[in-house]
Design an enzyme around this catalytic site. Structure first.
Site, PDB file in Angstrom:
ATOM      1  N   GLU A 159      26.992  55.313  77.120  1.00 21.96           N
ATOM      2  CA  GLU A 159      25.728  55.698  77.766  1.00 21.96           C
ATOM      3  C   GLU A 159      25.164  57.003  77.185  1.00 21.96           C
ATOM      4  O   GLU A 159      24.752  57.906  77.909  1.00 21.96           O
ATOM      5  CB  GLU A 159      25.867  55.783  79.288  1.00 21.96           C
ATOM      6  CG  GLU A 159      25.848  54.429  79.959  1.00 21.96           C
ATOM      7  CD  GLU A 159      25.637  54.483  81.463  1.00 21.96           C
ATOM      8  OE1 GLU A 159      24.999  55.432  81.963  1.00 21.96           O
ATOM      9  OE2 GLU A 159      26.121  53.554  82.135  1.00 21.96           O
ATOM     10  N   ASP A 269      34.063  52.017  78.422  1.00 24.10           N
ATOM     11  CA  ASP A 269      33.735  51.567  79.770  1.00 24.10           C
ATOM     12  C   ASP A 269      33.677  50.046  79.723  1.00 24.10           C
ATOM     13  O   ASP A 269      32.687  49.466  79.286  1.00 24.10           O
ATOM     14  CB  ASP A 269      32.396  52.166  80.211  1.00 24.10           C
ATOM     15  CG  ASP A 269      31.972  51.681  81.590  1.00 24.10           C
ATOM     16  OD1 ASP A 269      32.768  50.960  82.237  1.00 24.10           O
ATOM     17  OD2 ASP A 269      30.854  52.013  82.021  1.00 24.10           O
TER      18      ASP A 269
END
Length: 369
Positions: A159, A269
Site C-alpha cells: 500500500e 499482506d
C-alpha cells in the site's frame, strides 16, 4: 513594402464554439489543480494555500512540489504558510529530512557492525496503509524511524502511493528501492546498500485481479548466498476469497519454480484466512510458514488487530494474521534459517495514531557460513 495582415472574418457561432472550448479547458485545469492541492495538503498536513504555492513553483508537478517542500528548511515552510494566509499546522512541523544526518550518524555503528557480521540478516514486511491520507506525513516518519532503529537488510512494503514513495526515496538513501508499480497504490522492496546486491527483478501480474495486485520478484545476493525475494498484496476482503486463493497458488508455484540452489522468501499482506490455505491443501512440503516454523509464537500472531490498533476506528473487533512470511530453503543444505519474529509499529505517534492499521513483522535469519 509592408502588407497589413488582416484576419479573415469568422462567424459568431464559430467564435462562441472556440470560447466554450477554452472555458471547458480552463475548468478542467482548475479542477485538476484543486485535486493536486488537496493531495499535497493531505500528505504534508499543510493547507491549500501552501500547497498552491509549492505546486505553482514546481509547474504543478506533484512529486516535484513534494520534493521542494521536504527539502525546504522549516522556517521556509512556515513562511510559506504565513504568506498563504494559513498556519503551518501541527503536521507541518515534522520535517522528514531534517534529522537525516542524526539518523545516519546514530545508526552508522549498527550498520557497520551488521555489515561486518555475515552470520545473520533481518527483514521487515509491513502494509503501511498509504491509502489513508490522514496524518500521512507523521505516520511516514514513524515508519522511517523504525527502519532507522532496526536497520533491516530487506524491507517489503505494501500500500505504497507515489507521494509516500517520494518520502522513502528521500529518507531511505541507504536502500535500493524497487517499486512494484508507479500508479495508484503498490508494493515496494527496499534493499540495504551495499550489503544486498541486486541481480535481477521482475513483476508478475495477477491476470484476474480487480485491485491492481501483482507479485514483485527480486533476485539478490546476501553474504554470498543467492536469494529470491518476493512480496505481494493479495486481493482484499472476504468477498474476494477465490481470487486471493488463485493469487496464492501463483505465488507458491513461482516459489517452487526457482532454482533449488536459491533460498526463496515471500512476504506481504496476504489477507489470508487459515481456511483458505487449507482449501488449497496446505502449503507444499518444501515451503514453510515462518511463524509456524518458529513454534507459533503468540506475541506476533495477529498483524491486523482492531482491538489494539485504533487507526480505522471501527466498532467490530477483529484479530487476523493477514501478514505472513513463507520460506523455501535451498536444497543444498540449510544455509539460511529463520531465527525469531516480532511485531513492530505498536507505539502510538504524537498525532495519536499508529504508523499503520497493520503491525509490521520483523524477522531475523541466521546464515550458516
Amino acid at each position: 513594402m509592408e502588407l497589413e495582415a488582416r484576419a479573415e472574418p469568422r462567424s459568431p457561432r464559430a467564435g462562441r464554439g472556440e470560447e466554450e472550448e477554452d472555458e471547458d479547458e480552463e475548468l478542467r485545469l482548475a479542477k485538476r489543480r484543486k485535486v493536486l492541492c488537496s493531495e499535497f495538503a493531505a500528505v504534508t498536513s499543510s493547507d491549500e494555500a501552501v500547497a498552491s504555492g509549492f505546486l505553482a513553483g514546481s509547474g504543478w508537478h506533484l512529486e516535484r512540489a513534494l520534493d521542494a517542500y521536504f527539502e525546504a528548511p522549516m522556517n521556509e515552510q512556515t513562511t510559506a504558510a504565513a504568506a498563504g494566509g494559513g498556519s503551518a499546522g501541527p503536521g507541518s512541523c515534522i520535517d522528514l529530512t531534517a534529522d537525516d544526518t542524526a539518523s545516519n550518524t546514530s545508526s552508522s555503528g549498527a550498520d557497520s557492525k551488521q555489515q561486518d557480521d555475515d552470520s545473520s540478516f533481518s527483514l521487515i514486511t509491513w502494509n503501511i496503509d498509504g491509502l489513508d491520507l490522514g496524518n500521512l506525513q507523521e505516520r511516514a516518519r514513524g515508519v522511517c524511524s523504525y527502519l532507522a532503529l532496526y536497520s533491516p537488510d530487506v524491507v517489503f512494503l505494501q500500500e505504497v502511493i507515489p507521494p509516500y514513495l517520494c518520502i522513502l526515496q528521500r529518507r531511505a538513501g541507504g536502500y535500493t528501492i524497487i517499486p512494484g508499480n508507479v500508479d495508484g497504490y503498490f508494493t515496494a522492496m527496499l534493499l540495504k546498500k551495499p550489503r544486498v546486491k541486486v541481480l535481477k527483478q521482475e513483476i508478475i501480474r495477477f491476470p484476474t485481479t480487480s485491485m491492481m495486485r501483482n507479485l514483485l520478484v527480486v533476485h539478490v545476493n546476501i553474504s554470498g548466498n543467492e536469494l529470491c525475494l518476493m512480496t505481494s498484496h493479495l486481493e482484499s476482503t472476504r468477498d474476494h476469497s477465490k481470487e486471493r486463493m488463485k493469487q496464492l497458488q501463483i505465488v507458491l508455484n513461482k516459489m517452487q519454480e526457482e532454482s533449488q540452489s536459491t533460498t526463496v522468501i515471500f512476504g506481504g499482506d496476504t489477507n489470508l484466512r487459515d481456511s483458505e490455505v487449507a482449501k488449497l491443501g496446505g502449503l507444499p512440503k518444501n515451503i514453510t510458514d515462518i511463524w509456524e516454523f518458529l513454534g507459533k509464537p503468540q506475541h506476533c500472531r495477529y498483524t491486523w488487530d482492531t482491538s489494539s490498533n485504533t487507526n480505522l476506528r471501527i466498532e467490530s473487533k477483529c484479530k487476523l494474521r493477514f501478514d505472513r512470511l513463507y520460506f523455501r530453503p535451498a536444497a543444498e543444505g540449510g544455509h539460511i534459517i529463520p531465527r525469531n519474529m516480532d511485531l513492530i509499529g505498536l507505539e502510538k505517534l504524537d498525532c495519536g495514531r499508529f504508523p499503520s492499521d497493520h503491525w509490521g513483522l520483523l524477522c531475523r535469519f541466521d546464515v550458516i557460513l
